[in-house]
Design a protein around this motif. Structure first.
Motif, PDB file in Angstrom:
ATOM      1  N   SER A  34       0.828  -1.199   0.000  1.00 21.89           N
ATOM      2  CA  SER A  34       0.000   0.000   0.000  1.00 21.89           C
ATOM      3  C   SER A  34       0.868   1.257   0.000  1.00 21.89           C
ATOM      4  O   SER A  34       0.469   2.297  -0.505  1.00 21.89           O
ATOM      5  CB  SER A  34      -0.960  -0.005   1.184  1.00 21.89           C
ATOM      6  N   ARG A  35       2.064   1.158   0.572  1.00 18.91           N
ATOM      7  CA  ARG A  35       2.974   2.294   0.594  1.00 18.91           C
ATOM      8  C   ARG A  35       3.570   2.529  -0.802  1.00 18.91           C
ATOM      9  O   ARG A  35       3.874   3.640  -1.195  1.00 18.91           O
ATOM     10  CB  ARG A  35       4.101   2.007   1.588  1.00 18.91           C
ATOM     11  N   GLY A  36       3.754   1.415  -1.526  1.00 23.89           N
ATOM     12  CA  GLY A  36       4.317   1.535  -2.866  1.00 23.89           C
ATOM     13  C   GLY A  36       5.829   1.578  -2.901  1.00 23.89           C
ATOM     14  O   GLY A  36       6.426   1.654  -3.970  1.00 23.89           O
ATOM     15  N   THR A  37       6.485   1.560  -1.713  1.00 22.22           N
ATOM     16  CA  THR A  37       7.955   1.464  -1.691  1.00 22.22           C
ATOM     17  C   THR A  37       8.364   0.476  -0.608  1.00 22.22           C
ATOM     18  O   THR A  37       7.644   0.261   0.362  1.00 22.22           O
ATOM     19  CB  THR A  37       8.646   2.795  -1.333  1.00 22.22           C
ATOM     20  N   LEU A  38       9.558  -0.085  -0.820  1.00 21.93           N
ATOM     21  CA  LEU A  38      10.135  -0.980   0.169  1.00 21.93           C
ATOM     22  C   LEU A  38      11.148  -0.172   0.968  1.00 21.93           C
ATOM     23  O   LEU A  38      12.021   0.466   0.393  1.00 21.93           O
ATOM     24  CB  LEU A  38      10.835  -2.128  -0.566  1.00 21.93           C
ATOM     25  N   ASN A  39      11.005  -0.166   2.302  1.00 20.91           N
ATOM     26  CA  ASN A  39      11.987   0.530   3.126  1.00 20.91           C
ATOM     27  C   ASN A  39      13.116  -0.418   3.474  1.00 20.91           C
ATOM     28  O   ASN A  39      12.908  -1.417   4.160  1.00 20.91           O
ATOM     29  CB  ASN A  39      11.344   1.059   4.413  1.00 20.91           C
ATOM     30  N   CYS A  40      14.308  -0.106   2.975  1.00 21.48           N
ATOM     31  CA  CYS A  40      15.425  -1.032   3.116  1.00 21.48           C
ATOM     32  C   CYS A  40      16.503  -0.383   3.979  1.00 21.48           C
ATOM     33  O   CYS A  40      17.069   0.644   3.606  1.00 21.48           O
ATOM     34  CB  CYS A  40      15.968  -1.356   1.726  1.00 21.48           C
ATOM     35  N   GLY A  41      16.761  -0.960   5.142  1.00 22.04           N
ATOM     36  CA  GLY A  41      17.816  -0.443   6.026  1.00 22.04           C
ATOM     37  C   GLY A  41      19.167  -0.946   5.548  1.00 22.04           C
ATOM     38  O   GLY A  41      19.362  -2.148   5.364  1.00 22.04           O
ATOM     39  N   VAL A  42      20.089  -0.024   5.302  1.00 24.46           N
ATOM     40  CA  VAL A  42      21.435  -0.413   4.865  1.00 24.46           C
ATOM     41  C   VAL A  42      22.448   0.131   5.858  1.00 24.46           C
ATOM     42  O   VAL A  42      22.142   1.006   6.656  1.00 24.46           O
ATOM     43  CB  VAL A  42      21.753   0.121   3.463  1.00 24.46           C
ATOM     44  N   GLY A  43      23.668  -0.395   5.789  1.00 24.33           N
ATOM     45  CA  GLY A  43      24.731   0.105   6.665  1.00 24.33           C
ATOM     46  C   GLY A  43      25.138   1.506   6.236  1.00 24.33           C
ATOM     47  O   GLY A  43      24.743   2.003   5.180  1.00 24.33           O
ATOM     48  N   ILE A  44      25.964   2.129   7.083  1.00 30.44           N
ATOM     49  CA  ILE A  44      26.335   3.522   6.821  1.00 30.44           C
ATOM     50  C   ILE A  44      27.210   3.647   5.577  1.00 30.44           C
ATOM     51  O   ILE A  44      27.215   4.663   4.914  1.00 30.44           O
ATOM     52  CB  ILE A  44      27.066   4.098   8.063  1.00 30.44           C
ATOM     53  N   GLY A  45      27.910   2.614   5.214  1.00 27.98           N
ATOM     54  CA  GLY A  45      28.703   2.710   4.002  1.00 27.98           C
ATOM     55  C   GLY A  45      29.870   1.755   3.984  1.00 27.98           C
ATOM     56  O   GLY A  45      30.840   1.942   4.703  1.00 27.98           O
ATOM     57  N   THR A  46      29.763   0.696   3.202  1.00 23.41           N
ATOM     58  CA  THR A  46      30.877  -0.212   2.991  1.00 23.41           C
ATOM     59  C   THR A  46      30.991  -0.368   1.490  1.00 23.41           C
ATOM     60  O   THR A  46      30.038  -0.822   0.849  1.00 23.41           O
ATOM     61  CB  THR A  46      30.601  -1.585   3.629  1.00 23.41           C
ATOM     62  N   ALA A  47      32.130   0.048   0.931  1.00 20.84           N
ATOM     63  CA  ALA A  47      32.300  -0.023  -0.512  1.00 20.84           C
ATOM     64  C   ALA A  47      31.995  -1.434  -0.988  1.00 20.84           C
ATOM     65  O   ALA A  47      32.380  -2.412  -0.360  1.00 20.84           O
ATOM     66  CB  ALA A  47      33.728   0.372  -0.885  1.00 20.84           C
ATOM     67  N   MET A  50      27.292  -1.633   0.277  1.00 17.97           N
ATOM     68  CA  MET A  50      26.266  -0.591   0.339  1.00 17.97           C
ATOM     69  C   MET A  50      26.974   0.741   0.449  1.00 17.97           C
ATOM     70  O   MET A  50      27.643   1.026   1.425  1.00 17.97           O
ATOM     71  CB  MET A  50      25.357  -0.819   1.534  1.00 17.97           C
ATOM     72  N   LEU A  51      26.858   1.513  -0.592  1.00 18.17           N
ATOM     73  CA  LEU A  51      27.515   2.814  -0.580  1.00 18.17           C
ATOM     74  C   LEU A  51      26.757   3.695  -1.557  1.00 18.17           C
ATOM     75  O   LEU A  51      26.429   3.274  -2.655  1.00 18.17           O
ATOM     76  CB  LEU A  51      28.982   2.674  -1.008  1.00 18.17           C
ATOM     77  N   ALA A  52      26.462   4.915  -1.115  1.00 13.28           N
ATOM     78  CA  ALA A  52      25.803   5.853  -2.013  1.00 13.28           C
ATOM     79  C   ALA A  52      26.858   6.469  -2.915  1.00 13.28           C
ATOM     80  O   ALA A  52      27.904   6.886  -2.462  1.00 13.28           O
ATOM     81  CB  ALA A  52      25.092   6.934  -1.207  1.00 13.28           C
ATOM     82  N   ASP A  53      26.588   6.511  -4.232  1.00 15.39           N
ATOM     83  CA  ASP A  53      27.565   7.107  -5.143  1.00 15.39           C
ATOM     84  C   ASP A  53      27.390   8.624  -5.164  1.00 15.39           C
ATOM     85  O   ASP A  53      26.620   9.183  -4.402  1.00 15.39           O
ATOM     86  CB  ASP A  53      27.446   6.492  -6.549  1.00 15.39           C
ATOM     87  N   SER A  54      28.135   9.278  -6.072  1.00 15.00           N
ATOM     88  CA  SER A  54      28.130  10.753  -6.050  1.00 15.00           C
ATOM     89  C   SER A  54      26.755  11.316  -6.384  1.00 15.00           C
ATOM     90  O   SER A  54      26.456  12.460  -6.046  1.00 15.00           O
ATOM     91  CB  SER A  54      29.181  11.281  -7.024  1.00 15.00           C
TER      92      SER A  54
END
Lengths: 345, 396
Positions: A34-47, A50-54
């Motif tokens: 019903s929300r239409g998105t999956l809330n996914c908990g990831v770590g703060i950053g491990t290359a 899980m890492l957010a790019d630029s």
């Protein structure tokens, strides 16, 4: 620290008010749909994991599992909202429904699977705890570490394994325990500690991405000993079996696709395959999607948009990435590894 | 009609729902009932939710083996100790840094606060800059700065800076220095020191009385120091003067022997003291400025030097203004010490954190940490209130 208190406080409030309930099966899946998105908990950053790019887009092997779940539920791997969590926050966050899945490199253990009100749904990476040392220390194996000062992150199995390993080998050590990963790495690289210990995958990521100049990748080495089993798995709340099934089989689908040679490149041709197993997997022969309660094209969507397990591994942590981690235990069972998916049938 | 005493006004007969006394009672009972119900609802609902989510509860985990190591402990501790002991180690570490922090920041803050009022332009400006610099930057940044300074500026243990004929070593692992080997006589020396404190206190009282009656001053400071050092020294001699020392020695990765002050502790203490003393300085300054300037003029007229008038006339009176806001600074230091976790000093928050993560029992652990900080804070407040009453102006 503040963040963790917020998360803990949120957990406490949730516990007080009782909106984190798992009263009837299907509630979590219904909420996601019903929300239409999956809330996914990831770590703060491990290359690599899980890492957010630029551009702020999350990438990595762990992230790909969330994308696969999203593809299975919505037919679209991008309907995921990523929530960065520290290792302290992650379980409280999933307990209190702040996120639906935690992909925070959490080790699958009995206590976590039972006493915390959580369920692990498989293993996406077989890891183990290792030691990173500067080469100039002249240490060749972990048995020489008696009396060393060890940098370690708090509140993880890592801290317990470390103490166990030194106790078992009648050695002593001094821990330096800092909560923020960046700070613990900088303490290690500045020489406050002799050794940095965490999961070997994360050590490889640190060595590939975080060594400060003028030091280089080659000034550091990972000792050969792996002192623990750290199977990393997706974590969901206990109680919604259908949602847990989808998370479990989304990962299995990636493995099964690799085993049958289905890749993101050839998946469209594979739809015409005569192999009954491939027809079942890709939903050409219907039934599997219905059994799981998702679209019949769920595996097609996963492989088309995310890729099979091998593709994801190579792209993020394997030879196609700066980490250059060999497949090792994470090879398929057919290649002598541990990765094994039960049949999709 | 003459006014009768108020107490005997005959009560007008009204219906009970219009009677203010009865209404007052009813409302109070309703409020108490509602608060009680809310408390009951929250507690029972929490327990029910925990059970339904299969999250373990209760305090039994405190007796289980903790299994993790702590880097800086004041008491015997190993991974085989219990969670209760790990938390106790954390409490003691928090108390250690809080007590030292309170003492040092009071001293430094008073010096700077008085310095800011100095007629010497340069001195008062320097003290002013100090206050502004430390007050206006978040404590966490200072902590990071001091920790980075220590870990980046000092060499590793193998290249440690040695001082005082190879007995003291400075490195990014801390300051190592020699200590006497443990000996049973040390306990008795401690007892002698306590007796010395009591003796000095009595001597000071006697000295003050003598000065009041005869005008003869008594050299209380040198006499007191003599007692405080002399008594334990005599006991030490009587015990056969054991003089074996434990010397720091480079062995393998690090120094062994002697004792160490670790960088995390140093960075935290220095950060807390420098930061808090800026606030203390302002409190001291405002306390002195609150006095009528006639006080310092009178002191000057008596022929007291600036130092004497500050020590004997101004500060004692300023204390009445200083002590109440000082209480909150002491509470702040205690609470701010929880930032230790950012630079890896194993304080109470750190112990509780690890315990929450290993046991998953957040509620119990949060209760423990709240109880611990609450009792420390209330003790500080109680002591300061007692002290405030003692120094309050007594009107006779």
């Amino acid at each position: 620290m503040r963040n963790r208190f917020v998360a803990t406080a949120a957990g406490l409030v949730a516990a007080f008010l009782g909106f984190s309930g798992t009263a009837h099966a299907g509630k979590d899946l219904d909420a996601v749909k019903s929300r239409g998105t999956l809330n996914c908990g990831v770590g703060i950053g491990t290359a690599g994991f899980m890492l957010a790019d630029s551009q702020g887009k999350w990438k990595g092997l762990s992230v790909d599992v969330c994308r696969a779940v999203s593809a299975a539920i919505f037919g679209d791997s991008e309907k995921v909202r990523y929530v960065p969590l520290t290792s302290q926050q992650r379980f409280t966050a999933v307990q209190s429904s702040e996120v639906d899945i935690v992909m925070g490199n959490a080790t699958y253990t009995l206590t976590r699977d039972t006493a915390l009100g959580l369920d692990f749904t498989g293993v996406y990476y077989y890891d183990g705890q290792g030691f990173l040392v500067p080469k100039k220390l002249g240490v060749k194996n972990a048995k020489e570490l008696n009396g060393a000062t060890v940098c370690v992150a708090p509140g993880t199995t890592t801290e317990l394994n470390l103490a166990d390993y030194f106790r078992a080998n009648k050695m002593t050590f001094k821990p330096v325990v800092i909560e923020k990963v960046d700070e613990i790495r900088s303490a290690f690289f500045s020489g406050r500690c002799d050794v940095y210990t965490t999961d070997a995958s994360s050590l490889a990521a640190t060595r590939a991405a975080n060594v400060p100049p003028p030091q280089t990748f080659d000034d550091y080495m990972i000792l050969p000993e792996i002192i623990s089993k750290e199977p990393l798995g997706p974590v969901v709340r206990h109680g919604d079996n259908q949602f847990a099934d989808i998370v479990r089989w989304a990962l299995y689908a990636m493995l099964e696709a690799e085993e049958y040679g289905i890749t993101s490149k050839n998946v469209d041709e594979m739809l015409k395959s005569d192999n009954p197993a491939i027809k079942r997997i890709l939903g050409v022969t219907p039934g599997m999607g219905k059994a799981l309660g998702v679209d019949e094209k769920w595996v097609y969507n996963i492989v088309k948009q995310v890729g099979n397990y091998g593709e994801s591994f190579d792209r993020n942590v394997g030879m196609g990435s700066p980490l250059k981690i060999p497949r090792g235990q994470n090879a398929l069972w057919t290649q002598g590894g541990l990765q094994y998916a039960p049949p999709i049938r | 009609m003459a006014v009768e005493s108020l107490g005997s006004v005959p009560r007008v007969k009204v219906a009970p729902w219009n009677d203010p006394v009865i209404r007052g009672w009813v409302f109070q009972i309703v409020v108490v009932g509602l608060v009680g119900f809310l408390a009951w609802y929250l507690v029972s609902n929490t327990i029910e939710n925990l059970q339904r989510q299969k999250i373990a509860s209760g305090f039994h985990y405190l007796e289980r083996e903790a299994g993790f190591e702590i880097g800086d402990t004041m008491i015997e501790y190993s991974p085989a100790s219990t969670y209760a002991r790990a938390i106790w180690v954390g409490i003691l570490n928090t108390l250690r840094v809080a007590v030292l922090g309170i003492l040092l920041s009071t001293l430094l803050g008073t010096v700077i606060g008085v310095g800011r009022l100095s007629p010497n332009w340069l001195l008062s400006r320097i003290c002013g800059w100090y206050v502004e610099a430390f007050r206006n930057v978040p404590l966490l940044l200072w902590l990071f700065l001091f920790y980075k300074l220590i870990s980046e500026a000092f060499p590793g243990p193998r290249q440690a800076i040695s001082m005082l004929w190879n007995s003291v070593f400075l490195s990014n692992r801390g300051v190592y220095f020699p200590v006497p080997m443990a000996d049973p006589i040390h306990k008795w020396m401690g007892v002698a020191f306590l007796i010395g404190i009591a003796g000095t206190w009595m001597l000071a009282r006697w000295g003050r009385k003598r000065q009041e009656t005869t005008g003869q001053p008594f050299p209380i400071i040198s006499a007191g120091l003599g007692i405080l050092i002399g008594l334990p020294a005599l006991v030490w001699l009587a015990g056969g003067a054991p003089h074996h020392m434990s010397w720091p020695e480079l062995k393998g990765f690090n120094f062994t022997g002697g004792t160490v002050i670790q960088p995390e502790f140093t960075a935290l203490l220095v950060g807390l003291v420098l930061y808090t003393s800026a606030f203390v300085a302002e409190i001291v300054r405002s306390g002195i400025l609150a006095l009528h300037k006639g006080q310092s003029e009178a002191a000057a007229a008596l022929g007291l030097s600036r130092g004497q008038s500050m020590r004997l006339v101004l500060l004692p009176q300023a204390l009445r203004v200083i002590v109440p806001p000082m209480t909150s600074q002491y509470l702040n230091i205690t609470k701010n010490s929880s930032l230790a976790i950012a630079i890896g000093y194993p304080d109470l928050v750190a112990s509780i954190n690890v315990t929450i993560n290993q046991t998953g029992q957040a509620i119990e652990n949060i209760l423990i940490i709240m109880a611990a900080y609450l009792s420390v804070s209330l003790s500080i407040s109680a002591f300061m209130n007692w002290y405030n009453k003692r120094i309050a102006l007594r009107e006779r």
